[in-house]
Scaffold this active site. Structure first.
Site, PDB file in Angstrom:
ATOM      1  N   LYS A  99     -82.307   3.778 -15.629  1.00 11.61           N
ATOM      2  CA  LYS A  99     -81.264   4.117 -16.605  1.00 11.61           C
ATOM      3  C   LYS A  99     -81.221   3.190 -17.826  1.00 11.61           C
ATOM      4  O   LYS A  99     -80.472   3.470 -18.777  1.00 11.61           O
ATOM      5  CB  LYS A  99     -79.895   4.076 -15.921  1.00 11.61           C
ATOM      6  CG  LYS A  99     -79.480   2.699 -15.434  1.00 11.61           C
ATOM      7  CD  LYS A  99     -78.079   2.712 -14.840  1.00 11.61           C
ATOM      8  CE  LYS A  99     -77.634   1.311 -14.472  1.00 11.61           C
ATOM      9  NZ  LYS A  99     -76.251   1.308 -13.960  1.00 11.61           N
TER      10      LYS A  99
ATOM     11  N   LYS B  18     -76.752  10.472 -22.549  1.00 11.37           N
ATOM     12  CA  LYS B  18     -77.943  10.207 -23.360  1.00 11.37           C
ATOM     13  C   LYS B  18     -78.957  11.341 -23.276  1.00 11.37           C
ATOM     14  O   LYS B  18     -79.956  11.362 -24.009  1.00 11.37           O
ATOM     15  CB  LYS B  18     -78.564   8.878 -22.938  1.00 11.37           C
ATOM     16  CG  LYS B  18     -77.665   7.690 -23.260  1.00 11.37           C
ATOM     17  CD  LYS B  18     -78.179   6.411 -22.664  1.00 11.37           C
ATOM     18  CE  LYS B  18     -77.247   5.250 -23.023  1.00 11.37           C
ATOM     19  NZ  LYS B  18     -75.867   5.429 -22.533  1.00 11.37           N
TER      20      LYS B  18
ATOM     21  N   VAL C 106     -70.610   3.660 -17.894  1.00 12.84           N
ATOM     22  CA  VAL C 106     -69.791   3.358 -16.727  1.00 12.84           C
ATOM     23  C   VAL C 106     -69.434   1.874 -16.742  1.00 12.84           C
ATOM     24  O   VAL C 106     -70.313   1.014 -16.687  1.00 12.84           O
ATOM     25  CB  VAL C 106     -70.518   3.727 -15.428  1.00 12.84           C
ATOM     26  CG1 VAL C 106     -69.643   3.396 -14.227  1.00 12.84           C
ATOM     27  CG2 VAL C 106     -70.877   5.211 -15.429  1.00 12.84           C
TER      28      VAL C 106
END
Length: 603
Positions: free
Chosen positions: A361, A403, A441
């Site tokens: 990520k 994204k 997050v």
């Protein structure tokens, strides 16, 4: 003082008090006479009844240094029972009731016993601290939590805070004093109170405070340069995660300015209870929280799948500590890039629901490693999805990212292509394949907030990529709840998105965190490092051609499924290993952006 030492001391004190009360009462009524035998016997009877009722009502087990009105009431009840029982015995054996003697003895007896317990509290209770030796503290909230925290701070020697004032929005409390500490103003006047009372620390003591109200109070606190802490939320207290009297630093989720999303507990329970659930990436920030949330709904078995043995071990131990005798917890150390292994795991456990949270990520890292992004986020997702379909999984939920919308990064493009595959599979499978998409997050591994806190601890400066950089934010529990809720709402092919309000400037978050940590922005400093490879100034949650007008569930939007160029996906998968990194980047971004429409913000 040990329990037995306390017991012996109280028993001896009580004996002296009862004897003294009997002698004094008779002497006051008959100052020149000798004390007759019946008075001595009556005193002995009263003492025995006192011991009996005091022990029966467990008064000798009380910690009298913390005596309250409730304990005093039960003590007087025991003494009343002792006097009544003594009177009955006197009447039964002598056929006469010495009312005057009993009345005066009873008054002396109750007064002296009561004062002995109060004296115990005064002597043994911790001494009250003085402001001169500690930080002058403002307590926000004069309710039960505020008074509890204040009492603890006044008595604790290891916490160098001493309350000097309250603020509370209940105007009926203004002007009152609690523990001799005045309620001086409402929360709108925090900055003025800080200046007037020379406040050095602020404690927000309202556990039930709604997120919107918390944000308002924190905005007032940021007008000062005073460190601010809070008592735990009601959810943390109820779940036993933290005691109510433990102060916590301000978390960035407290600044979101909106209430957290709630779940359809009944629907989730019906879906998960007594089922086998598999979570990939179970050791990560999102995956581990998904596991914690799932366990509350009593699955028959949960399978923790991950590549990192340490993180899987950590979440396994955490869950076993609570659920070892209630729910079967199984670990599988496996790489989602290993196709055969994925089929073995799925065939062995036959889960009802798969939550796919395993992924690379980090945007800048994936820019430098595009083939690894493809292998993990695209091939890995295909392996898990194919294995889930082959073993008859009912619902497959993939965790994606904002994204993936109009991606400019390899990480975003890889997640976008993974979404395409999930959407394509949903059109021809008995398994319900859905995607959950959300923004940044807070507090997840590698996120900006832990970095900011570390930089503040070191004295700064805080590094921000760009003064205009904005992001959508949500908490780890919110992200996990959205994933679980999507599994209940899934019909196949949807993209679920949480309504996260308005996007927030990263630089504003940084400034607030500095101020609430008790520093001035200019003391810590801000450094702008420039946008990193693959990053955008803003993120989007849904493409224009994905949006339904209505919400499918309160605070949850749903995206429309769209056509997918499956042949292009297959082509890039089959030829990526012979491409240069630059060619692969170009093809991935081209494929991803052909799918996504114009920008749209969900708010």
């Amino acid at each position: 003082m040990t329990y037995y030492n306390r017991l012996i001391t109280l028993v001896l004190f009580d004996a002296m008090i009862v004897v003294t009360a009997v002698f004094l009462s008779y002497w006051l009524l008959n100052p020149l006479d000798e004390i007759p035998a019946f008075a001595l016997i009556g005193g002995l009877v009263l003492l025995l009844f006192h011991y009996f009722y005091t022990a029966f009502l467990k008064q000798y087990k009380k910690a009298w240094e913390y005596v309250t009105a409730s304990e005093m009431f039960h003590l007087f009840r025991a003494m009343a029972f002792a006097l009544i029982s003594t009177s009955i015995c006197q009447l039964y054996f002598t056929h006469y009731l010495y009312l005057r003697e009993l009345f005066i003895t009873g008054i002396l007896y109750m007064v002296m016993i009561g004062y002995s317990r109060l004296a115990w509290r005064v002597y043994f209770n911790p001494k009250i601290k003085r402001p001169s030796d500690n930080k002058r503290t403002l307590i926000v909230g004069a309710g039960s939590a505020g008074t509890m925290i204040t009492s603890r701070l006044l008595k604790s020697n290891h916490i160098k805070l001493v309350p000097v004032a309250f603020v509370d929005d209940d105007k009926t409390k203004l002007g009152l004093e609690i523990f001799n500490i005045p309620v001086v103003a409402t929360t709108n006047d925090i900055s003025q109170v800080v200046e007037e009372y020379k406040i050095e620390h602020i404690v927000i003591a309202i556990p039930s405070l709604k997120r919107e109200d918390m944000n308002t109070i924190l905005s007032e606190c940021t007008k000062t340069t005073v460190k601010t802490q809070i008592v735990p939320s009601l959810e943390e207290i109820v779940h036993g995660n933290v005691p109510i009297n433990e102060l916590q630093d301000i978390q960035m989720e407290d600044l979101l300015g909106r209430s957290p999303v709630q779940l359809d507990d009944k629907g989730i329970l019906e879906t998960i209870v007594e089922s086998t659930i598999l979570v990939t990436g179970a050791g990560g920030s999102i995956g581990s929280e998904i596991c914690r949330q799932i366990m509350k709904y009593n699955p028959a078995k949960i399978v923790l799948l991950g590549h990192g043995e340490n993180s899987i071990y950590a979440i396994e131990m955490e869950l076993l500590e609570i659920y070892e005798d209630k729910i079967e917890i199984v670990t599988e150390i496996a790489d989602i890039q290993d196709r055969r292994r994925m089929f073995e795991v799925m065939d062995h456990h036959r889960p009802k629901i798969v939550y796919h949270a395993a992924a690379h990520k980090h945007v800048p890292l994936m820019e430098s490693n595009p083939k690894e992004a493809l292998k993990n986020n695209i091939l890995g997702t295909r392996n898990v999805a194919d294995a889930a379909e082959g073993s008859g999984v009912n619902t497959f939920v993939m965790v994606s990212s904002d994204k993936a919308v109009n991606p400019t990064s390899i990480m975003g493009a890889s997640k976008c292509i993974a979404e395409m595959m999930i959407s394509y599979k949903s059109s021809s499978s008995h398994t319900k394949f859905v995607t959950v998409r959300f923004g940044n997050v807070l507090g997840s591994n590698g996120s900006v907030i832990p970095l900011f806190k570390k930089q503040i601890k070191k004295g700064g400066p805080l590094t921000v990529t760009h003064p205009e950089m904005v992001r959508y934010f949500m908490t780890i529990p919110e992200a996990s709840r959205l994933v679980i809720q999507a599994g209940v709402l899934a019909k196949g092919g949807e993209v679920f998105v949480l309504d996260m309000g308005e996007p927030v400037k990263i630089v504003d978050f940084a400034k607030k965190l500095i101020q609430l940590s008790g520093y001035k922005v200019e003391d810590i400093g801000l450094t702008f490092t420039g946008i990193r490879p693959g990053e955008k100034l803003f993120e989007e949650l849904l493409g224009a051609d994905e949006v339904y007008e209505e919400q499918v569930y309160p605070k949850i939007h749903i995206g429309k499924p769209r056509d997918v160029n499956w042949h292009a996906i297959q082509d890039i998968i089959s030829t990526y290993d012979v491409m240069s990194e630059e060619t692969l980047k170009e093809r991935m971004l081209c494929l991803a952006n052909n799918r996504v429409g114009n920008e749209i913000h969900v708010s």
